[in-house]
Design an enzyme around this catalytic site. Structure first.
Site, PDB file in Angstrom:
ATOM      1  N   SER A 274       0.870  -1.195   0.000  1.00 38.46           N
ATOM      2  CA  SER A 274       0.000   0.000   0.000  1.00 38.46           C
ATOM      3  C   SER A 274       0.895   1.230   0.000  1.00 38.46           C
ATOM      4  O   SER A 274       2.077   1.141   0.370  1.00 38.46           O
ATOM      5  CB  SER A 274      -0.851   0.007   1.275  1.00 38.46           C
ATOM      6  OG  SER A 274      -1.453   1.266   1.470  1.00 38.46           O
TER       7      SER A 274
ATOM      8  N   TYR B 298      -3.170  -1.180  10.420  1.00 36.65           N
ATOM      9  CA  TYR B 298      -3.002  -1.337   8.971  1.00 36.65           C
ATOM     10  C   TYR B 298      -1.655  -0.743   8.514  1.00 36.65           C
ATOM     11  O   TYR B 298      -0.897  -1.382   7.791  1.00 36.65           O
ATOM     12  CB  TYR B 298      -4.159  -0.635   8.251  1.00 36.65           C
ATOM     13  CG  TYR B 298      -4.165  -0.812   6.744  1.00 36.65           C
ATOM     14  CD1 TYR B 298      -4.655  -1.983   6.166  1.00 36.65           C
ATOM     15  CD2 TYR B 298      -3.692   0.187   5.900  1.00 36.65           C
ATOM     16  CE1 TYR B 298      -4.680  -2.153   4.794  1.00 36.65           C
ATOM     17  CE2 TYR B 298      -3.709   0.031   4.523  1.00 36.65           C
ATOM     18  CZ  TYR B 298      -4.208  -1.137   3.970  1.00 36.65           C
ATOM     19  OH  TYR B 298      -4.222  -1.306   2.599  1.00 36.65           O
TER      20      TYR B 298
HETATM   21  P1  NAD Z   1     -11.193  -6.572  -0.682  1.00 40.90           P
HETATM   22  O1  NAD Z   1     -11.834  -6.372   0.634  1.00 40.90           O
HETATM   23  O2  NAD Z   1     -11.984  -6.428  -1.929  1.00 40.90           O
HETATM   24  O3  NAD Z   1     -10.475  -7.997  -0.742  1.00 40.90           O
HETATM   25  C1  NAD Z   1      -9.864  -8.585   0.366  1.00 40.90           C
HETATM   26  C2  NAD Z   1      -9.644 -10.045   0.069  1.00 40.90           C
HETATM   27  O4  NAD Z   1      -8.921 -10.616   1.171  1.00 40.90           O
HETATM   28  C3  NAD Z   1     -10.936 -10.866  -0.073  1.00 40.90           C
HETATM   29  O5  NAD Z   1     -10.777 -11.808  -1.102  1.00 40.90           O
HETATM   30  C4  NAD Z   1     -11.030 -11.621   1.255  1.00 40.90           C
HETATM   31  O6  NAD Z   1     -11.676 -12.882   1.150  1.00 40.90           O
HETATM   32  C5  NAD Z   1      -9.552 -11.812   1.551  1.00 40.90           C
HETATM   33  N1  NAD Z   1      -9.289 -12.090   2.954  1.00 40.90           N
HETATM   34  C6  NAD Z   1      -9.595 -11.338   4.052  1.00 40.90           C
HETATM   35  N2  NAD Z   1      -9.194 -11.979   5.169  1.00 40.90           N
HETATM   36  C7  NAD Z   1      -8.620 -13.142   4.769  1.00 40.90           C
HETATM   37  C8  NAD Z   1      -8.031 -14.240   5.441  1.00 40.90           C
HETATM   38  N3  NAD Z   1      -7.935 -14.263   6.784  1.00 40.90           N
HETATM   39  N4  NAD Z   1      -7.548 -15.286   4.706  1.00 40.90           N
HETATM   40  C9  NAD Z   1      -7.651 -15.277   3.351  1.00 40.90           C
HETATM   41  N5  NAD Z   1      -8.206 -14.265   2.658  1.00 40.90           N
HETATM   42  C10 NAD Z   1      -8.686 -13.218   3.364  1.00 40.90           C
HETATM   43  O7  NAD Z   1      -9.958  -5.544  -0.657  1.00 40.90           O
HETATM   44  P2  NAD Z   1      -8.955  -5.005  -1.784  1.00 40.90           P
HETATM   45  O8  NAD Z   1      -9.065  -3.540  -1.789  1.00 40.90           O
HETATM   46  O9  NAD Z   1      -9.060  -5.761  -3.035  1.00 40.90           O
HETATM   47  O10 NAD Z   1      -7.583  -5.339  -1.035  1.00 40.90           O
HETATM   48  C11 NAD Z   1      -6.658  -6.299  -1.472  1.00 40.90           C
HETATM   49  C12 NAD Z   1      -5.289  -5.905  -0.961  1.00 40.90           C
HETATM   50  O11 NAD Z   1      -4.918  -4.651  -1.532  1.00 40.90           O
HETATM   51  C13 NAD Z   1      -5.193  -5.732   0.553  1.00 40.90           C
HETATM   52  O12 NAD Z   1      -3.989  -6.289   1.022  1.00 40.90           O
HETATM   53  C14 NAD Z   1      -5.197  -4.234   0.735  1.00 40.90           C
HETATM   54  O13 NAD Z   1      -4.532  -3.822   1.902  1.00 40.90           O
HETATM   55  C15 NAD Z   1      -4.440  -3.800  -0.522  1.00 40.90           C
HETATM   56  N6  NAD Z   1      -4.689  -2.406  -0.842  1.00 40.90           N
HETATM   57  C16 NAD Z   1      -5.925  -1.983  -1.248  1.00 40.90           C
HETATM   58  C17 NAD Z   1      -6.119  -0.638  -1.532  1.00 40.90           C
HETATM   59  C18 NAD Z   1      -7.447  -0.092  -1.974  1.00 40.90           C
HETATM   60  O14 NAD Z   1      -7.610   1.135  -2.026  1.00 40.90           O
HETATM   61  N7  NAD Z   1      -8.424  -0.932  -2.306  1.00 40.90           N
HETATM   62  C19 NAD Z   1      -5.062   0.271  -1.409  1.00 40.90           C
HETATM   63  C20 NAD Z   1      -3.829  -0.197  -0.994  1.00 40.90           C
HETATM   64  C21 NAD Z   1      -3.646  -1.536  -0.714  1.00 40.90           C
END
Ligand code: NAD
Length: 270
Positions: free
Chosen positions: A151, A164
């Protein structure tokens, strides 16, 4: 020839958002994809349907898919997940550590339970999966690729989200340390640092025009990113196009890491 032709990838948290887009993009590039996720409660049914749809798309690209529902925080479950994928496909070439959660609270109110849970999914889970992947890469020889979904908060502080921010800062040195430890044995470890992306983790603002505009006001490129734009960076890092990229975090954030407040000359007024 597609960039990931015939390679086998395991994507954690692949049911929604960025992970889902990565799974689909990898298949578009020719990879077989094992989708991991962990879902319970009311959302489980919807998630299962979404995963089925993603599997259908992967098959349409002529690739194999499998679904492994595993909680990445559990050591035994992670080992079993790798064993299942290896039983079915014989090898894994690419691991994407994407599973992640966040929870907002003023730091003085953060319970140890919540702190531990965020760290467990985002950092312990990534470590456990990376360790299994490394064990497999070393045992079969020939190297492999690990890409962590970090991130912008790997380097930018995030008040109200201390667990986080701590987890993503940790992911920075997880990436660099693994990269240095295993580079000589053909294992490339890198990370992607997304900014504000239109996924369910941001449900607080993605469907609210006013809140979305407020978010986008802070982004130099003036808009939130799409999961597909992030998946494209993962595809690059997974491919041989990135064969000389080692231990790096590529920030795909619309310029958020550029200190956007310095767009104007407030710091050196006339
Ligand atoms: P999302 O909520 O759409 O997806 C999260 C995923 O993680 C889901 O598939 C969920 O089933 C899985 N998950 C949660 N807990 C779990 C566990 N204990 N075991 C296995 N799977 C688990 O979120 P996203 O935005 O797609 O985020 C994905 C990654 O990207 C994360 O690591 C997040 O920190 C990172 N990220 C997202 C953003 C953003 O703005 N969306 C920005 C920076 C980083």
């Amino acid at each position: 020839m597609k960039r990931l032709d015939g390679r086998n990838a395991l994507v954690t948290g692949g049911s929604t958002g960025i992970g889902r887009a990565i799974a689909i993009r990898f298949a578009q590039e020719g990879a077989n994809v094992a989708i991991n996720y962990h879902s319970s409660g009311e959302e489980a049914e919807i998630t299962h349907e979404e995963v089925k749809k993603a599997c259908g798309i992967i098959r349409e690209y002529g690739c194999r898919e499998m679904v492994v529902q595993t909680n990445v925080i559990d050591e035994g479950d992670v080992q079993e997940m790798f064993a299942r994928v290896l039983d079915a496909w014989g090898r894994i070439d690419i691991l994407v550590n994407n599973a992640g959660i966040q929870k907002a609270a003023p730091t003085e109110d953060v319970s140890m339970n919540d702190f531990d849970r965020v760290l467990a999914v985002n950092l312990r889970g990534a470590f456990l999966c990376a360790r299994e992947a490394v064990r497999h890469f070393l045992a079969r020889g020939g190297g492999g690729v690990i890409i962590n979904d970090s991130s912008v908060h790997q380097i930018i502080p995030k008040p109200l989200y201390t667990p986080y921010a701590v987890s993503k800062a940790g992911m920075g040195n997880l990436t660099r340390t693994l990269a240095l430890e295993y580079a000589g044995r053909g294992i490339r470890v890198n990370a992607v640092g997304p900014g504000a992306i239109l996924t369910p983790i941001n449900k607080a603002w993605i469907n609210n025009p006013e809140k979305k505009a407020e978010v986008e006001r802070h982004i130099p490129l003036c808009r939130a990113g799409t999961p597909e734009e992030i998946a494209a960076v993962f595809a690059f890092l997974a491919s041989d196009d990135a064969s000389y990229v080692c231990g790096q975090t590529i920030y795909a954030c619309g310029g958020l890491t550029l200190y956007p407040d310095f767009r104007t000359t407030w710091s050196s007024p006339d």
